[in-house]
Design an enzyme around this catalytic site. Sequence first.
Site, short mmCIF file in Angstrom:
data_model
loop_
_atom_site.label_atom_id
_atom_site.label_comp_id
_atom_site.label_asym_id
_atom_site.label_seq_id
_atom_site.Cartn_x
_atom_site.Cartn_y
_atom_site.Cartn_z
N GLY A 1 0.80 -1.22 0.00
CA GLY A 1 0.00 0.00 0.00
C GLY A 1 0.83 1.26 0.00
N CYS A 2 2.13 1.13 0.00
CA CYS A 2 3.02 2.29 -0.04
C CYS A 2 3.60 2.43 -1.44
CB CYS A 2 4.17 2.14 0.96
SG CYS A 2 3.64 2.21 2.68
#
Length: 141
Positions: free
Chosen positions: A50-51
């Site tokens: 998710g980064c």
Amino acid sequence: MLILDKQAELVKKFENLTDWEEKYQLIIQYGKQMAAFPEELKIDKNKIDGCQSQVWISAKLEDGKIVFAADSDAMIVKGLIAILIDVYSNQTPNDILSSPPDFLKKIGIDNHLSPTRKNGLGAMLKQIQLFAFAFKSLNKN
């Protein structure tokens, strides 16, 4: 120092800065001061999904408190994870789970990050909470 005290201290540091260029410099400074993250821990298991940037985080339980270590390949993101580690490392699982990250809104970080960085910050917080939940579950047995 308690989590709420650490959060209040951070809010005060950021409130004393006049513009976001200075605040970004402080975030980067946190990242530069973070302890080195061992290369052998830069594995998929420790990578945060998710980064936009690469971020790794590991945790271990020592004397009932969680000790976090982390790294990122982007300076702002490294600073953000360093701030989270500063607040939540060396705290009990219960304290972590009962301390919402309201300080981030008070600092204004969420209004000054790109949507992808904001999602990444949320993923980092979620991982810290997942570690706390896991260690809390282990301690009950």
